[in-house]
Design an enzyme around this catalytic site. Structure first.
Site, PDB file in Angstrom:
ATOM      1  N   VAL A 260      41.709  33.069  52.948  1.00  0.00           N
ATOM      2  CA  VAL A 260      42.780  32.924  52.355  1.00  0.00           C
ATOM      3  C   VAL A 260      43.978  33.991  53.195  1.00  0.00           C
ATOM      4  O   VAL A 260      43.279  35.120  53.454  1.00  0.00           O
ATOM      5  CB  VAL A 260      42.554  33.534  50.855  1.00  0.00           C
ATOM      6  CG1 VAL A 260      44.002  33.647  49.988  1.00  0.00           C
ATOM      7  CG2 VAL A 260      41.900  32.389  50.072  1.00  0.00           C
TER       8      VAL A 260
ATOM      9  N   GLY B 192      33.151  33.791  52.582  1.00  0.00           N
ATOM     10  CA  GLY B 192      34.364  33.384  53.392  1.00  0.00           C
ATOM     11  C   GLY B 192      34.216  33.155  54.708  1.00  0.00           C
ATOM     12  O   GLY B 192      33.416  33.964  55.335  1.00  0.00           O
TER      13      GLY B 192
ATOM     14  N   HIS C 244      40.622  41.173  46.329  1.00  0.00           N
ATOM     15  CA  HIS C 244      41.736  40.427  46.498  1.00  0.00           C
ATOM     16  C   HIS C 244      41.746  38.732  46.322  1.00  0.00           C
ATOM     17  O   HIS C 244      40.669  38.312  46.004  1.00  0.00           O
ATOM     18  CB  HIS C 244      42.371  40.793  47.881  1.00  0.00           C
ATOM     19  CG  HIS C 244      41.279  40.569  49.191  1.00  0.00           C
ATOM     20  ND1 HIS C 244      40.778  39.380  49.545  1.00  0.00           N
ATOM     21  CD2 HIS C 244      40.793  41.437  49.874  1.00  0.00           C
ATOM     22  CE1 HIS C 244      40.014  39.292  50.308  1.00  0.00           C
ATOM     23  NE2 HIS C 244      39.927  40.558  50.678  1.00  0.00           N
TER      24      HIS C 244
ATOM     25  N   ARG D 174      40.407  46.006  53.792  1.00  0.00           N
ATOM     26  CA  ARG D 174      40.969  46.869  55.008  1.00  0.00           C
ATOM     27  C   ARG D 174      42.239  46.736  55.207  1.00  0.00           C
ATOM     28  O   ARG D 174      42.964  47.722  55.964  1.00  0.00           O
ATOM     29  CB  ARG D 174      39.981  46.678  56.387  1.00  0.00           C
ATOM     30  CG  ARG D 174      38.492  47.159  56.158  1.00  0.00           C
ATOM     31  CD  ARG D 174      37.783  47.075  57.381  1.00  0.00           C
ATOM     32  NE  ARG D 174      36.483  47.922  57.243  1.00  0.00           N
ATOM     33  CZ  ARG D 174      35.245  47.399  57.128  1.00  0.00           C
ATOM     34  NH1 ARG D 174      35.348  46.044  57.114  1.00  0.00           N
ATOM     35  NH2 ARG D 174      34.110  47.829  56.800  1.00  0.00           N
TER      36      ARG D 174
ATOM     37  N   MET E  36      32.406  43.539  48.333  1.00  0.00           N
ATOM     38  CA  MET E  36      32.169  44.943  48.460  1.00  0.00           C
ATOM     39  C   MET E  36      33.311  45.838  47.625  1.00  0.00           C
ATOM     40  O   MET E  36      33.558  46.649  47.867  1.00  0.00           O
ATOM     41  CB  MET E  36      32.445  45.655  50.118  1.00  0.00           C
ATOM     42  CG  MET E  36      30.997  45.161  50.817  1.00  0.00           C
ATOM     43  SD  MET E  36      30.726  46.137  52.271  1.00  0.00           S
ATOM     44  CE  MET E  36      32.326  45.967  53.177  1.00  0.00           C
TER      45      MET E  36
ATOM     46  N   GLY F 269      41.340  36.448  48.412  1.00  0.00           N
ATOM     47  CA  GLY F 269      40.253  35.679  48.953  1.00  0.00           C
ATOM     48  C   GLY F 269      39.010  35.854  48.425  1.00  0.00           C
ATOM     49  O   GLY F 269      38.193  34.903  48.291  1.00  0.00           O
ATOM     50  N   HIS F 270      38.780  37.117  47.679  1.00  0.00           N
ATOM     51  CA  HIS F 270      37.594  37.032  46.779  1.00  0.00           C
ATOM     52  C   HIS F 270      37.564  36.005  45.822  1.00  0.00           C
ATOM     53  O   HIS F 270      36.642  35.293  45.298  1.00  0.00           O
ATOM     54  CB  HIS F 270      37.137  38.691  46.359  1.00  0.00           C
ATOM     55  CG  HIS F 270      37.235  39.480  47.517  1.00  0.00           C
ATOM     56  ND1 HIS F 270      38.004  40.539  47.582  1.00  0.00           N
ATOM     57  CD2 HIS F 270      36.156  39.749  48.299  1.00  0.00           C
ATOM     58  CE1 HIS F 270      37.475  41.232  48.531  1.00  0.00           C
ATOM     59  NE2 HIS F 270      36.194  40.972  49.050  1.00  0.00           N
TER      60      HIS F 270
ATOM     61  N   GLN G 129      25.261  48.502  56.284  1.00  0.00           N
ATOM     62  CA  GLN G 129      25.991  47.544  57.267  1.00  0.00           C
ATOM     63  C   GLN G 129      27.145  48.456  58.036  1.00  0.00           C
ATOM     64  O   GLN G 129      27.761  47.860  58.777  1.00  0.00           O
ATOM     65  CB  GLN G 129      26.510  46.214  56.735  1.00  0.00           C
ATOM     66  CG  GLN G 129      27.792  46.492  55.559  1.00  0.00           C
ATOM     67  CD  GLN G 129      27.883  45.265  54.956  1.00  0.00           C
ATOM     68  OE1 GLN G 129      27.038  44.913  54.126  1.00  0.00           O
ATOM     69  NE2 GLN G 129      29.022  44.545  55.105  1.00  0.00           N
TER      70      GLN G 129
HETATM   71  P1  AMP Z   1      34.031  41.763  51.489  1.00  0.00           P
HETATM   72  O1  AMP Z   1      34.217  42.418  50.101  1.00  0.00           O
HETATM   73  O2  AMP Z   1      34.908  42.033  52.565  1.00  0.00           O
HETATM   74  O3  AMP Z   1      32.518  42.189  52.021  1.00  0.00           O
HETATM   75  O4  AMP Z   1      33.913  40.185  51.499  1.00  0.00           O
HETATM   76  C1  AMP Z   1      33.312  39.392  50.152  1.00  0.00           C
HETATM   77  C2  AMP Z   1      33.210  38.108  50.547  1.00  0.00           C
HETATM   78  O5  AMP Z   1      34.684  37.728  50.476  1.00  0.00           O
HETATM   79  C3  AMP Z   1      32.743  37.619  52.028  1.00  0.00           C
HETATM   80  O6  AMP Z   1      32.041  36.565  51.789  1.00  0.00           O
HETATM   81  C4  AMP Z   1      34.111  37.469  52.832  1.00  0.00           C
HETATM   82  O7  AMP Z   1      33.847  36.663  53.847  1.00  0.00           O
HETATM   83  C5  AMP Z   1      34.940  37.024  51.594  1.00  0.00           C
HETATM   84  N1  AMP Z   1      36.124  37.230  51.999  1.00  0.00           N
HETATM   85  C6  AMP Z   1      37.166  38.437  52.546  1.00  0.00           C
HETATM   86  N2  AMP Z   1      38.134  38.109  52.831  1.00  0.00           N
HETATM   87  C7  AMP Z   1      38.546  36.754  52.452  1.00  0.00           C
HETATM   88  C8  AMP Z   1      39.422  35.891  52.806  1.00  0.00           C
HETATM   89  N3  AMP Z   1      40.729  36.375  53.177  1.00  0.00           N
HETATM   90  N4  AMP Z   1      39.413  34.783  52.599  1.00  0.00           N
HETATM   91  C9  AMP Z   1      38.324  34.255  52.263  1.00  0.00           C
HETATM   92  N5  AMP Z   1      37.215  34.721  51.974  1.00  0.00           N
HETATM   93  C10 AMP Z   1      37.314  36.237  52.066  1.00  0.00           C
END
Ligand code: AMP
Length: 291
Positions: A176, A147, A34, A187, A30, A36-37, A61
């Site tokens: 991460v 993730g 960061h 967030r 989304m 993690g992504h 969602q």
């Molecule tokens: P989001 O943009 O929050 O929908 O996340 C996109 C993808 O990144 C999803 O598969 C999340 O699980 C993954 N994700 C978000 N934060 C982390 C994190 N801290 N460590 C690993 N994967 C992450």
């Protein structure tokens, strides 16, 4: 890096790549990228010829009282970050092209949404599965990476792929974390400085439960009590759930086993934060970055 907003153009690009014998991975996000992504991109980069990152804040969602309008968006930063990690295709559709008509037909997660975030956010995982199915159909990847930070999401997506015979491999990557243990999340931007100092108590709680688990404790009420101690000591943290669930059915268990998932959600100020550990693995096994 090619940037595409139109679903048909995305599929045309993808199909041309596949036809030339190249493999494709998709990293759905989304945005507000960061580390993690970016680690998801790194993981699949090594395994395929082309990496597509999608950036789409999926209205389906979000509940009507949730943070769809406030969700952080910064496409310029995301573009540079994705490019910097070797992304080949950036898919950035608008809500109008993804949902030109109301999404009447959807993918339902069934009982997998009865616990954890599914119980707290009615319709959330239906929205997630529906958009992920659409993204899979548009990009037609060989591999997609998610993730573990969103543990329930990873389980429902894996199950969708199994139950609906989708020809896509699902990779699930470790959470991460910041150096103080806080799971990275878009967030986290909602946190004030004071709230940011308090937020790592969630990860400390999970670590405490993990220690107890490694010490032989299997009773979920005692594991929950161990996790609650650090969390309850921070009055700003408003616990939404703290549960131990089966890793396949996501149903709550009374006796923990190796691979059971302990998951937590809490509100702090304007933010709703989630985190989890796989018992037997622990947050200590997760990569940490940052200050
Ligand atoms: P989001 O943009 O929050 O929908 O996340 C996109 C993808 O990144 C999803 O598969 C999340 O699980 C993954 N994700 C978000 N934060 C982390 C994190 N801290 N460590 C690993 N994967 C992450």
């Amino acid at each position: 890096m090619i940037e595409i907003a139109d679903p048909d153009a995305m599929r045309t690009w993808s199909r041309a790549e596949r036809k030339s014998g190249r493999t494709i991975a998709l990293v759905p996000t989304m945005g507000s990228l960061h580390e993690g992504h970016l680690r998801l991109i790194d993981r699949v980069r090594e395994r395929v010829d082309r990496v597509v990152v999608s950036i789409f804040v999926n209205p389906l969602q979000f509940g009507s009282t949730e943070d769809l309008g406030a969700y952080p968006r910064d496409l310029d930063r995301d573009r540079a970050a994705a490019l910097g990690r070797g992304t080949d295709g950036l898919f950035v559709p608008t809500a109008e092209v993804m949902y030109p008509a109301p999404a009447v037909v959807r993918v339902v997660p069934g009982s997998l949404a009865d616990s954890l975030c599914g119980a707290q956010r009615p319709g959330h995982f239906e929205g997630v599965l529906t958009v992920v199915m659409k993204l899979f159909n548009i990009v037609e990847p060989n591999l997609a990476s998610f993730g573990r930070k969103d543990a329930q999401q990873a389980v429902v997506i894996r199950r969708m792929v199994t139950d609906l015979n989708l020809p896509i491999e699902i990779d699930v990557a470790p959470t991460v974390r910041e150096r103080d243990g806080l799971a990275m999340s878009s967030r986290n931007a909602y946190l004030s400085e004071a709230e940011r100092r308090v937020a790592p108590a969630l990860a400390r709680g999970l670590d405490a439960a993990h220690e107890a688990f490694l010490g032989g404790e299997r009773a979920v009420d005692r594991l929950v009590a161990a996790a609650r101690a650090p969390i309850d000591s921070e009055p700003a943290l408003e616990l939404e759930y703290l549960e131990v669930v089966d890793p396949v059915s996501l149903a709550p268990v009374e006796t923990a086993e190796a691979a059971s998932i302990m998951a937590v959600a809490a509100r702090i100020g304007a933010a709703r934060l989630i985190d989890n550990i796989i018992l037997g693995e622990g947050t200590g096994a997760d990569p940490r970055v940052g200050q």
